[in-house]
Design a protein around this motif. Sequence first.
Motif, PDB file in Angstrom:
ATOM      1  N   ARG A   1       1.025  -1.249   0.000  1.00 18.59           N
ATOM      2  CA  ARG A   1       0.006  -0.488   0.113  1.00 18.59           C
ATOM      3  C   ARG A   1       0.887   1.007  -0.307  1.00 18.59           C
ATOM      4  O   ARG A   1       2.136   1.430   0.687  1.00 18.59           O
ATOM      5  CB  ARG A   1      -0.437  -0.183   1.060  1.00 18.59           C
ATOM      6  CG  ARG A   1      -1.644  -1.140   1.518  1.00 18.59           C
ATOM      7  CD  ARG A   1      -2.792  -0.779   1.015  1.00 18.59           C
ATOM      8  NE  ARG A   1      -3.665  -2.295   1.118  1.00 18.59           N
ATOM      9  CZ  ARG A   1      -5.380  -1.818   0.951  1.00 18.59           C
ATOM     10  NH1 ARG A   1      -5.869  -1.067   1.014  1.00 18.59           N
ATOM     11  NH2 ARG A   1      -6.207  -3.881   1.012  1.00 18.59           N
TER      12      ARG A   1
ATOM     13  N   HIS B   1      -2.653  -6.164   6.583  1.00 24.85           N
ATOM     14  CA  HIS B   1      -3.673  -6.067   5.867  1.00 24.85           C
ATOM     15  C   HIS B   1      -4.346  -4.416   5.986  1.00 24.85           C
ATOM     16  O   HIS B   1      -5.103  -4.214   7.232  1.00 24.85           O
ATOM     17  CB  HIS B   1      -4.394  -7.376   5.702  1.00 24.85           C
ATOM     18  CG  HIS B   1      -4.753  -7.578   4.812  1.00 24.85           C
ATOM     19  ND1 HIS B   1      -3.900  -8.252   4.509  1.00 24.85           N
ATOM     20  CD2 HIS B   1      -3.532  -9.112   6.252  1.00 24.85           C
ATOM     21  CE1 HIS B   1      -3.384  -9.372   3.580  1.00 24.85           C
ATOM     22  NE2 HIS B   1      -3.213 -10.168   5.146  1.00 24.85           N
TER      23      HIS B   1
ATOM     24  N   GLU C   1     -11.041  -9.651   0.713  1.00 25.84           N
ATOM     25  CA  GLU C   1     -10.484 -10.330  -1.071  1.00 25.84           C
ATOM     26  C   GLU C   1      -9.199 -10.791  -0.471  1.00 25.84           C
ATOM     27  O   GLU C   1      -8.291 -11.680  -1.413  1.00 25.84           O
ATOM     28  CB  GLU C   1     -10.742  -9.440  -2.020  1.00 25.84           C
ATOM     29  CG  GLU C   1     -12.111  -9.461  -2.516  1.00 25.84           C
ATOM     30  CD  GLU C   1     -13.427  -9.027  -1.672  1.00 25.84           C
ATOM     31  OE1 GLU C   1     -12.364  -7.901  -1.323  1.00 25.84           O
ATOM     32  OE2 GLU C   1     -14.517  -8.941  -1.754  1.00 25.84           O
ATOM     33  N   GLU C   2      -8.628  -9.221   0.450  1.00 24.82           N
ATOM     34  CA  GLU C   2      -6.845  -9.223  -0.067  1.00 24.82           C
ATOM     35  C   GLU C   2      -5.787 -10.474   1.470  1.00 24.82           C
ATOM     36  O   GLU C   2      -5.664 -10.910   0.920  1.00 24.82           O
ATOM     37  CB  GLU C   2      -6.520  -8.026   0.771  1.00 24.82           C
ATOM     38  CG  GLU C   2      -5.189  -8.182   0.803  1.00 24.82           C
ATOM     39  CD  GLU C   2      -5.169  -6.458   0.895  1.00 24.82           C
ATOM     40  OE1 GLU C   2      -4.106  -5.600   1.700  1.00 24.82           O
ATOM     41  OE2 GLU C   2      -5.280  -4.955   0.707  1.00 24.82           O
TER      42      GLU C   2
END
Length: 161
Positions: free
Chosen positions: A3, A23, A31-32
């Motif tokens: 990110r 995350h 989904e990640e």
Amino acid sequence: MGRRGRAARPVGRCRRHGYEAVHVRGAGLAEEVRAANGGRGVDLVLDPLGAAALDLDLDLLAPGGRIVLFGNASGAGPAPLPPLTRLLGANATLTGFSHGGLLVQAPAKVAAAVRRALDLLATGALATPVTVLPDLVDVPAAHDLLAAGRGEGKYVVALNP
């Protein structure tokens, strides 16, 4: 994971503290997480938001997973629980945890956990970054960091008598 911008710093800090996967909340999180976990959900979600993110929690769970609600960091009023059919369909366990309640009901369990955490800190197996705030006037800025999800570790105010 990869990110950019504001989220990159917390991800880097988490990795430095030993997290294998990091995350950031936002669109596509479920989904990640599934992609990072071999296409399946997770077995345990620890949720400090007080039911505000239960739909996301259920999206993240593997069949038979458990969601533990503790605290109410969102500051919002209690969110409604998901329909029973959603919990049953997910084969999910939803439970709550209250440190204060456990302290009253089972103080020996809390004492053992605190002892274990202090042992981990003393041996260096667990490290918690500590930011010392020089004055009470610095507390609102620290609260703002925490509310924005950008705080790290623990904050202590050093008051000079």
